[in-house]
Write an enzyme that holds these catalytic residues in place. Structure first.
Site, PDB file in Angstrom:
ATOM      1  CB  CYS A  53     -13.649  30.640  47.475  1.00 24.48           C
ATOM      2  SG  CYS A  53     -14.068  31.168  49.149  1.00 24.48           S
ATOM      3  CB  ALA A  56     -11.351  34.027  50.423  1.00 26.72           C
ATOM      4  NE  ARG A  87      -6.163  40.237  53.138  1.00 29.00           N
ATOM      5  CZ  ARG A  87      -6.725  41.428  53.113  1.00 29.00           C
ATOM      6  NH1 ARG A  87      -7.553  41.799  54.076  1.00 29.00           N
ATOM      7  NH2 ARG A  87      -6.480  42.261  52.130  1.00 29.00           N
ATOM      8  CG  HIS A 185     -10.638  41.100  45.156  1.00 29.61           C
ATOM      9  ND1 HIS A 185      -9.567  40.685  44.412  1.00 29.61           N
ATOM     10  CD2 HIS A 185     -10.396  40.678  46.420  1.00 29.61           C
ATOM     11  CE1 HIS A 185      -8.711  40.044  45.178  1.00 29.61           C
ATOM     12  NE2 HIS A 185      -9.192  40.015  46.404  1.00 29.61           N
TER      13      HIS A 185
HETATM   14 FE1  CFM Z   1      -4.149  42.932  46.790  1.00 29.13          FE
HETATM   15 FE2  CFM Z   1      -2.499  41.170  46.941  1.00 29.13          FE
HETATM   16 FE3  CFM Z   1      -5.108  40.726  47.450  1.00 29.13          FE
HETATM   17 FE4  CFM Z   1      -3.607  42.204  49.120  1.00 29.13          FE
HETATM   18 FE5  CFM Z   1      -3.251  39.997  50.697  1.00 29.13          FE
HETATM   19 FE6  CFM Z   1      -2.200  39.026  48.471  1.00 29.13          FE
HETATM   20 FE7  CFM Z   1      -4.739  38.533  48.988  1.00 29.13          FE
HETATM   21 MO1  CFM Z   1      -2.867  37.417  50.444  1.00 29.13          MO
HETATM   22  S1  CFM Z   1      -2.192  43.035  47.770  1.00 29.13           S
HETATM   23  S2  CFM Z   1      -5.579  42.497  48.369  1.00 29.13           S
HETATM   24  S3  CFM Z   1      -3.307  42.096  51.257  1.00 29.13           S
HETATM   25  S4  CFM Z   1      -4.110  41.120  45.599  1.00 29.13           S
HETATM   26  S5  CFM Z   1      -1.369  39.156  50.421  1.00 29.13           S
HETATM   27  S6  CFM Z   1      -0.898  39.789  46.789  1.00 29.13           S
HETATM   28  S7  CFM Z   1      -3.309  37.238  48.176  1.00 29.13           S
HETATM   29  S8  CFM Z   1      -4.751  38.539  51.108  1.00 29.13           S
HETATM   30  S9  CFM Z   1      -6.481  39.035  47.830  1.00 29.13           S
END
Ligand code: CFM
Length: 534
Positions: A53, A56, A87, A185
């Protein structure tokens, strides 16, 4: 191989409307065509997705790794569970008393706070945090109920900042704010850009080859491998966003001469805004695999165009490639000829394909949980991406050149020349590099996972904890590419070697011989007995 007819058979299990929707999220790669994929839209209710979500994505992914910041999770304690460091984003500090990664700070909202408002409790929590930790920065991340009852966390943050003279920033990243963690993000990028980056007093880098590393979260120590490599080559790292990163570094991130972007999905907003505001170009890098790492290092050296740096880079690549290739030869022999699924949240679904390829493993299916069309098709599609009610929910921050700090880092003509040769301010996405006939799936769900595994029978499945065991019960080893199954680091030359070893262990583990996948119990061919003469 899967053809359109087989794909249709898989999708026929869905109601017609769902089938139409899912079809737009799945492609069979045809290299001679410009292929379009749907992405960043809502998961159909009832489908088992691996997505997270907005909270997160904001607190967990982007803000959480900042080690000298106390991250307050404003919400009930159930959400507070995810305030823990779940994480594997590692961090260490010279002064360990200023490293708060191990703490879980939540306002623990109760029913009375939901009914009468939670702002007072948030104020008290901030007072307590300052009293106990005395940090230089605090962030407040809202979970779902906070948005529903309308607590004004921005106003609380502003008053606390004035009261204590430290950075206190608030993020309206309620879980429902978007279709996945991707929304979070963006919210975190906006907050860091608006309130933290540029807050420092430094005006000039003062060191040669000063860079920021964006979108590297130090999972399993990846960031440390990258830092060590870049420092040996003579780079000065101003800030890392955000793995093992800190508020102290971040506030002066405006001084760098180049921004590296490792994970495009989670941080491309900051990369673009830094370019507009301070004139700092960004370079898409990928430190996963020998080839990709070497390629990224060469592009960086070319950007700075310093003969000594170029020469050092070449010597380093030659030395490390020779070392690793010799050591990983036995692993490569084990891996040669195998096939893989490579399905991760954002960038890694693309990045790990190169490393698989170097080991002789073909990726037959890949995808992202929550990436956008540009991560699949390349940034050139950004103007064509339609915004919808969900994406409009996240404010687009408008930045303009900083009147005092904006400066061109390299002359405009050189910039044009470089853009022809290296990935400056550009990401080409995943699809262009994929083989003909391979499958690309956005937001792969559990039903489709089972179907694709049954038909393609990959030798290894790489994804995360949510589907790992389903696939292992089918007799196929699964490698988590989010947390590396508690192993790593996997970045750079050293990491490639670790990965080769771990993947080889997956293949050679005898336990798979004891599992009979469901399809082995079913006949592959079905026939009917016809009456004589017919
Ligand atoms: Fe970028 Fe990723 Fe992500 Fe990531 Fe991660 Fe991820 Fe994630 Mo899991 S590189 S930041 S460190 S998009 S592995 S493939 S899904 S936490 S939001």
């Amino acid at each position: 191989m899967i053809d359109e007819k087989m794909l249709d058979e898989i999708l026929n299990q869905y109601p017609a409307k769902v089938k139409r929707s899912r079809k737009q999220h799945i492609l069979i790669r045809m290299p001679d065509q410009d292929q379009k994929i749907e992405a960043n839209t809502r998961t159909v209710p009832g489908i088992i997705t691996n997505r997270g979500c907005a909270f997160a994505g904001c607190k967990g992914v982007v803000l959480g790794p900042l080690k000298d910041v106390v991250n307050i999770v404003h919400g009930p304690i159930g959400c507070g569970y995810y305030a823990w460091l779940t994480r594997r984003n590692k961090g260490r500090s010279d002064d360990q008393t200023k490293n708060y990664l191990a703490y879980c700070v939540s306002t623990d909202m109760q029913e009375s706070d939901i009914v009468f408002g939670g702002e007072k409790k948030l104020v008290r929590t901030i007072d307590e945090v300052v009293d106990i930790f005395n940090p230089s920065a605090i962030t407040i991340s809202a979970t779902c109920p906070v948005g529903l009852i309308g607590d004004d966390i921005q106003a609380v943050a502003k008053r606390a900042e004035e009261k204590y003279g430290i950075s206190v920033t608030a993020y309206n990243c309620e879980g429902y704010k978007g279709v996945s963690q991707s929304a979070g993000h963006h919210i975190a990028n906006n907050g860091l850009m608006e309130h933290i980056i540029g807050r420092g007093d430094l005006e000039e880098a003062g060191q040669d080859f000063t860079i920021n590393i964006l979108g590297e979260y130090n999972i399993g120590g990846d960031g440390w491998v990258i830092n060590e490599m870049l420092e040996e080559l003579g780079y000065t790292i101003q800030a890392v966003m955000t793995g093992d990163g800190s508020f102290e570094q971040l506030k002066n991130a405006h001084i760098a001469d180049l921004n590296l972007v490792q994970c495009h999905r989670s941080i491309n907003y900051i990369a673009s805004m830094l370019e507009v505001k301070y004139g700092t170009p960004w370079l898409k890098v990928n430190f996963t695999g020998i080839r990709a790492t070497a390629n990224s290092l060469r592009q960086m050296a070319l950007y700075f165009n310093d003969p000594d740096l170029i020469q050092r880079t070449e010597a380093y690549i030659a030395r490390e490639t020779a070392r690793v290739e010799q050591l990983w030869e036995p692993y490569r022999r084990i891996c040669q000829g195998k096939t893989a699924f490579c399905y991760v949240g954002g960038s890694r679904g693309h990045h790990y394909q190169g490393l698989y390829d170097e080991l002789g493993i073909t990726t037959v299916l890949a995808g992202y949980e929550f990436a956008h069309r540009d991560d699949y098709e390349g940034r050139e599609v950004i103007p064509d991406i339609k915004s919808d009610a969900d994406s409009k929910n996240i404010p687009e921050l408008q930045v303009s050149p900083d009147p005092l700090r904006y400066r061109l880092k390299i002359p405009a003509e050189r910039m044009e020349e470089l853009r022809e040769k290296i990935s400056l301010n550009y990401y080409q996405g995943m699809i262009k590099e994929m083989n003909e006939g391979s499958i690309i799936v956005d937001d792969l769900n559990h039903y489709e996972t089972e179907e694709f595994v049954r038909i393609l029978q990959p030798d290894i499945f790489s994804s995360g904890i949510k589907d790992k065991y389903v696939v292992q019960k089918m007799g196929i080893p699964s490698k988590q590419l989010h947390n590396y199954d508690y192993s790593g680091p996997y970045a750079g030359f050293e990491g490639a070697l670790n990965f080769a070893r771990d993947i080889s262990m997956c293949f050679t583990n005898p336990s798979w011989n004891y599992i009979i996948p469901p399809w082995r119990k079913k006949p592959l061919l079905q026939g009917t007995v016809l009456k004589g003469g017919e």
